[in-house]
Write an enzyme that holds these catalytic residues in place. Structure first.
Site, PDB file in Angstrom:
ATOM      1  N   GLU A  60     -10.955   0.438  -3.391  1.00  0.00           N
ATOM      2  CA  GLU A  60     -11.265   0.160  -1.991  1.00  0.00           C
ATOM      3  C   GLU A  60     -11.982   1.345  -1.357  1.00  0.00           C
ATOM      4  O   GLU A  60     -11.535   2.489  -1.488  1.00  0.00           O
ATOM      5  CB  GLU A  60      -9.933  -0.135  -1.271  1.00  0.00           C
ATOM      6  CG  GLU A  60     -10.049  -0.761   0.083  1.00  0.00           C
ATOM      7  CD  GLU A  60      -8.653  -1.066   0.666  1.00  0.00           C
ATOM      8  OE1 GLU A  60      -7.687  -1.264  -0.111  1.00  0.00           O
ATOM      9  OE2 GLU A  60      -8.540  -1.089   1.899  1.00  0.00           O
ATOM     10  N   ASP A 115     -13.604  -1.962   3.107  1.00  0.00           N
ATOM     11  CA  ASP A 115     -12.667  -2.041   4.234  1.00  0.00           C
ATOM     12  C   ASP A 115     -13.403  -1.479   5.456  1.00  0.00           C
ATOM     13  O   ASP A 115     -14.035  -2.236   6.226  1.00  0.00           O
ATOM     14  CB  ASP A 115     -11.398  -1.231   3.884  1.00  0.00           C
ATOM     15  CG  ASP A 115     -10.398  -1.058   5.025  1.00  0.00           C
ATOM     16  OD1 ASP A 115     -10.714  -1.413   6.164  1.00  0.00           O
ATOM     17  OD2 ASP A 115      -9.286  -0.537   4.792  1.00  0.00           O
ATOM     18  N   GLY A 151      -3.792  -4.070   6.316  1.00  0.00           N
ATOM     19  CA  GLY A 151      -2.781  -3.720   7.314  1.00  0.00           C
ATOM     20  C   GLY A 151      -3.085  -2.380   7.941  1.00  0.00           C
ATOM     21  O   GLY A 151      -3.855  -1.583   7.389  1.00  0.00           O
ATOM     22  N   LYS A 163      -0.975  -1.114  -4.505  1.00  0.00           N
ATOM     23  CA  LYS A 163      -2.189  -0.337  -4.182  1.00  0.00           C
ATOM     24  C   LYS A 163      -1.757   1.082  -3.890  1.00  0.00           C
ATOM     25  O   LYS A 163      -0.802   1.299  -3.144  1.00  0.00           O
ATOM     26  CB  LYS A 163      -2.871  -0.972  -2.978  1.00  0.00           C
ATOM     27  CG  LYS A 163      -3.725  -0.060  -2.110  1.00  0.00           C
ATOM     28  CD  LYS A 163      -4.430  -0.852  -1.018  1.00  0.00           C
ATOM     29  CE  LYS A 163      -4.585  -0.035   0.255  1.00  0.00           C
ATOM     30  NZ  LYS A 163      -5.168  -0.830   1.351  1.00  0.00           N
ATOM     31  N   LYS A 165      -3.008   5.043  -2.705  1.00  0.00           N
ATOM     32  CA  LYS A 165      -4.055   5.813  -2.058  1.00  0.00           C
ATOM     33  C   LYS A 165      -4.513   6.893  -3.016  1.00  0.00           C
ATOM     34  O   LYS A 165      -3.680   7.512  -3.706  1.00  0.00           O
ATOM     35  CB  LYS A 165      -3.514   6.444  -0.772  1.00  0.00           C
ATOM     36  CG  LYS A 165      -3.115   5.429   0.283  1.00  0.00           C
ATOM     37  CD  LYS A 165      -4.337   4.752   0.894  1.00  0.00           C
ATOM     38  CE  LYS A 165      -3.942   3.844   2.048  1.00  0.00           C
ATOM     39  NZ  LYS A 165      -5.133   3.215   2.678  1.00  0.00           N
ATOM     40  N   SER A 219       0.875  -1.162   0.000  1.00  0.00           N
ATOM     41  CA  SER A 219       0.000   0.000   0.000  1.00  0.00           C
ATOM     42  C   SER A 219       0.916   1.217   0.000  1.00  0.00           C
ATOM     43  O   SER A 219       1.752   1.369   0.887  1.00  0.00           O
ATOM     44  CB  SER A 219      -0.852  -0.028   1.265  1.00  0.00           C
ATOM     45  OG  SER A 219      -1.596   1.152   1.387  1.00  0.00           O
ATOM     46  N   ASP A 270      -7.133   2.822  -3.177  1.00  0.00           N
ATOM     47  CA  ASP A 270      -7.880   2.884  -1.911  1.00  0.00           C
ATOM     48  C   ASP A 270      -8.227   4.340  -1.627  1.00  0.00           C
ATOM     49  O   ASP A 270      -7.340   5.187  -1.487  1.00  0.00           O
ATOM     50  CB  ASP A 270      -7.005   2.315  -0.781  1.00  0.00           C
ATOM     51  CG  ASP A 270      -7.739   2.213   0.557  1.00  0.00           C
ATOM     52  OD1 ASP A 270      -8.909   2.629   0.637  1.00  0.00           O
ATOM     53  OD2 ASP A 270      -7.129   1.695   1.515  1.00  0.00           O
ATOM     54  N   LYS A 284      -9.367  -6.842   8.154  1.00  0.00           N
ATOM     55  CA  LYS A 284      -8.360  -6.406   9.120  1.00  0.00           C
ATOM     56  C   LYS A 284      -8.798  -6.997  10.441  1.00  0.00           C
ATOM     57  O   LYS A 284      -9.917  -6.722  10.904  1.00  0.00           O
ATOM     58  CB  LYS A 284      -8.317  -4.878   9.215  1.00  0.00           C
ATOM     59  CG  LYS A 284      -7.699  -4.214   7.997  1.00  0.00           C
ATOM     60  CD  LYS A 284      -7.682  -2.718   8.123  1.00  0.00           C
ATOM     61  CE  LYS A 284      -7.060  -2.099   6.871  1.00  0.00           C
ATOM     62  NZ  LYS A 284      -7.327  -0.662   6.783  1.00  0.00           N
TER      63      LYS A 284
HETATM   64  O1  OSB Z   1      -7.119   1.744   4.477  1.00  0.00           O
HETATM   65  O2  OSB Z   1      -5.878   0.053   4.303  1.00  0.00           O
HETATM   66  C1  OSB Z   1      -6.084   1.163   4.779  1.00  0.00           C
HETATM   67  C2  OSB Z   1      -3.057   2.233   6.838  1.00  0.00           C
HETATM   68  C3  OSB Z   1      -3.681   2.923   7.868  1.00  0.00           C
HETATM   69  C4  OSB Z   1      -5.043   3.065   7.840  1.00  0.00           C
HETATM   70  C5  OSB Z   1      -5.795   2.516   6.817  1.00  0.00           C
HETATM   71  C6  OSB Z   1      -5.180   1.808   5.793  1.00  0.00           C
HETATM   72  C7  OSB Z   1      -3.783   1.701   5.802  1.00  0.00           C
HETATM   73  C8  OSB Z   1      -3.016   1.048   4.744  1.00  0.00           C
HETATM   74  C9  OSB Z   1      -1.667   0.507   5.130  1.00  0.00           C
HETATM   75  O3  OSB Z   1      -3.371   1.008   3.598  1.00  0.00           O
HETATM   76  C10 OSB Z   1      -1.492  -0.928   4.908  1.00  0.00           C
HETATM   77  C11 OSB Z   1      -0.232  -1.462   5.546  1.00  0.00           C
HETATM   78  O4  OSB Z   1      -0.195  -1.640   6.781  1.00  0.00           O
HETATM   79  O5  OSB Z   1       0.693  -1.736   4.812  1.00  0.00           O
HETATM   80 MG    MG Z   2      -8.266   0.553   3.132  1.00  0.00          MG
END
Ligand code: OSB
Ligand code: MG
Length: 371
Positions: free
Chosen positions: A213, A238, A290, A161, A163, A135, A188, A262
Site C-alpha cells: 500500500e 490510499d 480505517g 497488514k 506497517k 492493520s 503499508d 476511506k
Molecule cells: O494508512 O491505512 C492507513 C491509520 C491512520 C492513518 C493511516 C492509516 C491507518 C491505518 C489504521 O492503517 C487502520 C485502522 O483504522 O484500523
Molecule cells: Mg494506508
C-alpha cells in the site's frame, strides 16, 4: 429534511495500544464528532482527520474551523430530499474532504434514521457479512509484532497488514513469512519510499504479499505507474486517491491494481460510491480503509463495506482493538471467522452513547443558520 443546526464536539480517547506508522506514533486521539439536526432526527458523523497534518494536510483544528466557518453555513437551512445533495452545496470549498465527509455522512445517517432504513441499504449495499482484516503498526521489536499477529490470527482476522518503512521492512516480512508461510499478508508504507528504491522494493516480491500500500509519495499517481510494472506485488493506492477521477487515472495508467477507499479521504459516502463504481467497472477490487475511528466512524465504514466491489478484507476491526470503551452500543464485534455480521436495524444498527459522549466532550459548538 431541513438541516436546522450542526453541532461539533471534541472528545479525547486514549488508544489501548500505541499505533505507529512511517510518519509517527500516536497514543491517543482527538475525535471530532459532527451531528446534523434535521427536523426531529439527529444524524451522527465522525471527522477522521488526525491530530496532526501528517497522513494528510487536514487535521483536527483545520477541520473544526473549516466546518464552522464555511461548510456548515453552506448547508444550514437547506431542505434536502437526500444526503446526495449535500456535497454539491459545499462545492466552492476546495479540498477539506474529511471535513466535508463528516457533514455529508451525518446527513446520510439522519436520512437512514428518518426513513427507518438500514444505512447500508440506503447506500446500495448487498453484503450481509463483511470480511475483516487488521492493520498492525510498527512495534518496539519484531517479537512484539509477531505476538500481535499471533493474537489477531487467533481472533480469526482474514488478512494481516503490517506497517513498513525503511529499516522496518524486508527483515520484518522475512520473520513473519518464515513463521506463517501462507497467511494473507500485506504491507503499508504510507509513502515512505522513493523511486530510487525500486531494487529494494523488488525484494518485497519474494513474500507473496496481497499488496503493498502507498509505497511512494502521498500526492503521486504517475510514478506509481512507473513502479507497478517493475513489481510482481500489486500496488494499492490510499493517500493518492481523493476522488473518482483520481481512481480512474490510477487505473488507466496502471499505477495500482487495488484501491483502498476511506470515506473521509474522498469526501463522503457519495464520492466513495463513485470511486467504488469506477473500480468495479474496471475490475479493480477495493477495500475499506480505517483511520483509527471511534465507533461512530467505524459503523459507517461497516455500512460502506457492504457494497459489492468491496471484495477484499478491510481495515474494519473490533472496537476493543483500539478502545477500552467505545462510544456505541453494542461495540463492533468480529466473529471467530473474521467477519462482521451486518445488522438489519434502521440507521447503522449501533446506538450512539450520547450520555457518555456528553461526559467526554471537552468542547462543543452548535452552529445555526446566520450564527
Ligand atoms: O494508512 O491505512 C492507513 C491509520 C491512520 C492513518 C493511516 C492509516 C491507518 C491505518 C489504521 O492503517 C487502520 C485502522 O483504522 O484500523
Ligand atoms: Mg494506508
Amino acid at each position: 429534511m431541513k438541516i436546522e443546526s450542526i453541532t461539533l464536539r471534541e472528545i479525547h480517547m486514549p488508544l489501548v495500544h500505541f499505533f505507529e506508522t512511517s510518519f509517527g506514533r500516536v497514543y491517543d486521539r482527538r475525535i471530532l464528532l459532527v451531528t446534523a439536526q434535521c427536523e426531529g432526527v439527529t444524524g451522527w458523523g465522525e471527522c477522521v482527520s488526525d491530530g496532526a497534518p501528517f497522513y494528510s494536510s487536514e487535521w483536527f483544528d483545520s477541520s473544526w474551523a473549516t466546518i464552522q466557518c464555511y461548510l456548515a453555513p453552506m448547508v444550514l437551512g437547506h431542505t434536502l430530499t437526500s444526503a446526495r445533495e449535500v456535497l454539491p452545496l459545499m462545492q466552492k470549498v476546495r479540498g477539506h474532504r474529511m471535513a466535508k465527509a463528516a457533514i455529508e455522512n451525518a446527513v446520510w445517517d439522519a436520512e437512514a434514521r428518518q426513513k427507518q432504513q438500514p444505512l447500508w441499504k440506503l447506500l446500495g449495499g448487498t453484503r450481509k457479512e463483511i470480511a475483516c482484516g487488521v492493520s498492525i503498526g510498527i512495534q518496539d521489536s519484531v517479537e512484539q509484532l509477531l505476538d500481535k499477529i499471533q493474537i489477531e490470527l487467533a481472533a480469526g482476522y482474514r488478512r494481516i497488514k503490517v506497517k513498513v518503512k525503511p529499516g522496518w521492512d524486508v527483515r520484518v516480512l522475512e520473520r513473519i513469512r518464515s513463521r506463517w508461510p501462507s497467511i494473507t499478508l500485506s504491507c503499508d508504507a504510507n509513502s515512505a519510499y522513493t523511486l530510487d528504491e525500486v531494487e529494494h522494493l523488488r525484494e518485497f516480491d519474494q513474500f507473496n504479499l496481497l499488496m503493498i500500500e502507498q509505497p511512494l509519495w502521498n500526492d503521486d499517481i504517475y510514478y506509481h505507474a512507473r513502479l507497478q510494472p517493475q513489481l510482481r506485488t500489486a500496488i494499492c493506492l490510499d493517500e493518492s486517491i481523493h476522488h473518482a477521477r483520481d481512481a480512474a487515472q490510477a487505473v488507466e495508467t496502471g499505477a495500482c491494481r487495488i484501491i483502498n477507499i476511506k470515506v473521509g479521504r474522498v469526501g463522503g459516502f457519495s464520492e466513495a460510491k463513485k470511486v467504488h463504481d469506477v473500480c468495479a467497472s474496471q475490475n479493480i477490487p477495493v477495500w475499506c480503509g480505517g483511520m483509527l475511528e471511534s465507533g461512530v466512524g467505524r459503523a459507517h465504514n461497516i455500512a460502506l463495506s457492504t457494497l459489492e466491489n468491496f471484495r477484499l478484507p478491510g481495515d474494519v476491526s473490533a472496537s476493543k482493538r483500539y478502545w477500552q470503551e467505545d462510544i456505541i452500543d453494542p461495540e463492533v464485534e468480529v466473529t471467530p471467522q473474521g467477519t462482521i455480521v451486518i445488522k438489519d436495524e434502521p440507521g447503522t444498527g449501533y446506538q450512539v452513547r450520547e450520555d457518555l459522549i456528553e461526559k467526554l466532550s471537552s468542547r462543543k459548538e452548535v452552529i445555526r443558520p446566520g450564527s
